[in-house]
Design an enzyme around this catalytic site. Structure first.
Site, PDB file in Angstrom:
ATOM      1  N   TYR A  17       0.822  -1.212   0.000  1.00  0.00           N
ATOM      2  CA  TYR A  17       0.000   0.000   0.000  1.00  0.00           C
ATOM      3  C   TYR A  17       0.860   1.267   0.000  1.00  0.00           C
ATOM      4  O   TYR A  17       0.721   2.125  -0.876  1.00  0.00           O
ATOM      5  CB  TYR A  17      -0.939  -0.009   1.212  1.00  0.00           C
ATOM      6  CG  TYR A  17      -1.731   1.264   1.380  1.00  0.00           C
ATOM      7  CD1 TYR A  17      -2.756   1.582   0.496  1.00  0.00           C
ATOM      8  CD2 TYR A  17      -1.459   2.144   2.420  1.00  0.00           C
ATOM      9  CE1 TYR A  17      -3.492   2.750   0.636  1.00  0.00           C
ATOM     10  CE2 TYR A  17      -2.191   3.308   2.575  1.00  0.00           C
ATOM     11  CZ  TYR A  17      -3.201   3.616   1.676  1.00  0.00           C
ATOM     12  OH  TYR A  17      -3.921   4.768   1.821  1.00  0.00           O
ATOM     13  N   LYS A  36       1.802   3.992  -3.082  1.00  0.00           N
ATOM     14  CA  LYS A  36       1.506   5.406  -2.856  1.00  0.00           C
ATOM     15  C   LYS A  36       2.749   6.265  -3.105  1.00  0.00           C
ATOM     16  O   LYS A  36       2.667   7.352  -3.686  1.00  0.00           O
ATOM     17  CB  LYS A  36       1.002   5.620  -1.432  1.00  0.00           C
ATOM     18  CG  LYS A  36      -0.420   5.164  -1.179  1.00  0.00           C
ATOM     19  CD  LYS A  36      -1.432   6.037  -1.902  1.00  0.00           C
ATOM     20  CE  LYS A  36      -2.851   5.724  -1.475  1.00  0.00           C
ATOM     21  NZ  LYS A  36      -3.850   6.555  -2.187  1.00  0.00           N
TER      22      LYS A  36
END
Length: 355
Positions: free
Chosen positions: A100, A104
């Site tokens: 994640y 990002k």
């Protein structure tokens, strides 16, 4: 990458005033001390490696792995597992703890490298929770950030957890994140510069709350307002909080694994009596271990997010009329954590999420 496609589309919009990219404060990885609102440059990594991070290379690796698995006739479930493992492996190569935050970070690099003269702003929220005011206190969709642990505790399924009790849990209500996004867009529309405008939207610097406080408020709430199962209130106890992984592993071995092994043997010998007990105990154990792995980077986090850029945005709102201050509030000092969590957020989770 999706971010690159959005950038290409945005550059064709001749009247576009600003592109707002939503990232996460935890792109810093497992940082320590004061984490600044600084830009990632293309190829940057969080640890020394033999090669720079190139999101085109990462995209190619993903495509090749996916094609190989499909040629081999692997099931969709196994494909998902293999791709998840690949993501974690690649993230850790460059110093990020999970896929994640890794993706990002690459998204931010993509914005920085290809935005050209387009006005941009990057919002980095911390852990988002239910709303503070709008559309009404406590509104939320789905389990977010700490809520899986909170709900597991309220259901009596989590009795121990890996966390530093003094770790700052940087949570922020969802409507305050939206307010920050709105103000950032207005303040920086049509303004181009050589660097991105980056804003940490969180409260760890100006109004911190620790994991032990969240746990205490959760215990208070679910003791007075217990969840109901089969028509009866669920009784809960305080979790055993263990501050490091070695201690946690020893505790799990003694408290869970050994009893599970005994229950497994008994369930085979006396299935009519012990099988359900074994299955339920194993389910609770798997839940705890899954959540520990998911939240480990955050509940042992040692950083505090600087928010000087966000404070400048708040100052602009303060200088405007009083109505705008109320409409676009994202001031960390206004929140009483005990009141917000016990009277707004936890009830909101029970009303809108728990089925």
């Amino acid at each position: 990458m999706g971010v690159l496609n959005i950038l290409k589309f945005a550059m064709k919009c001749i009247k576009l005033k600003i592109l707002l990219h939503v990232s996460t404060a935890y792109v810093c990885g497992e940082g320590k001390g004061l984490v600044l609102e600084k830009e990632f440059y293309p190829g940057e990594t969080l640890k020394e490696t033999s090669s720079k991070l190139d999101f085109e290379v990462e995209k190619k690796l993903v495509a090749e792995k996916l094609q190989k698995l499909r040629v081999q006739g692997v099931s969709e479930e196994d494909i998902a597992t293999n791709m998840r493992d690949l993501g974690i492996e690649r993230a850790k190569v460059f110093g990020w703890p999970n896929t994640y935050v890794f993706t990002k970070a690459m998204g931010e690099m993509c914005v920085g490298q290809y935005r050209d003269n387009l006005a941009t702003a990057i919002i980095r929220p911390t852990m988002i929770t239910g709303t503070y005011n709008e559309p009404f206190p406590g509104w939320i969709e789905g389990l977010r950030t700490i809520d899986s642990v909170v709900v597991g505790h309220g259901k009596g399924k989590i009795t121990c957890f890996l966390a530093n009790p003094s770790c700052i849990m940087d949570i922020i209500p969802a409507d305050m994140v939206i307010n920050a996004m709105t103000v950032a867009m207005v303040a920086h529309a049509n303004l181009t510069s050589s660097i991105n405008n980056i804003f940490h939207v969180g409260f760890s610097l100006r109004n911190p709350i620790t994991f032990s406080m969240v746990h205490q408020f959760s215990y208070q709430h679910f003791t007075k307002n217990p969840l109901i199962k089969h028509g009866k209130p669920i009784k809960i106890s305080k979790c055993t909080i263990l501050a490091n992984m070695p201690t946690f592993r020893i505790y799990v071995l003694i408290r869970f694994l050994l009893p599970l092994k005994i229950l497994q043997v008994l369930s085979i010998a006396f299935p009519w009596y012990f099988r359900d007990l074994f299955v339920n105990s194993k389910r609770k154990f798997n839940l705890v271990m899954r959540l520990v792995e998911l939240y480990r980077p955050y509940v042992l986090f040692k950083g505090i997010f600087d928010d000087i850029n966000s404070e400048r945005l708040r100052e602009k709102v303060r200088k405007s009329c009083n109505m705008e201050v109320d409409l676009f509030n994202f001031d960390p000092k206004c929140i009483d954590w005990e009141d917000y969590l016990i009277n707004s957020h936890f009830p909101g989770v029970k009303k809108f999420v728990i089925k």
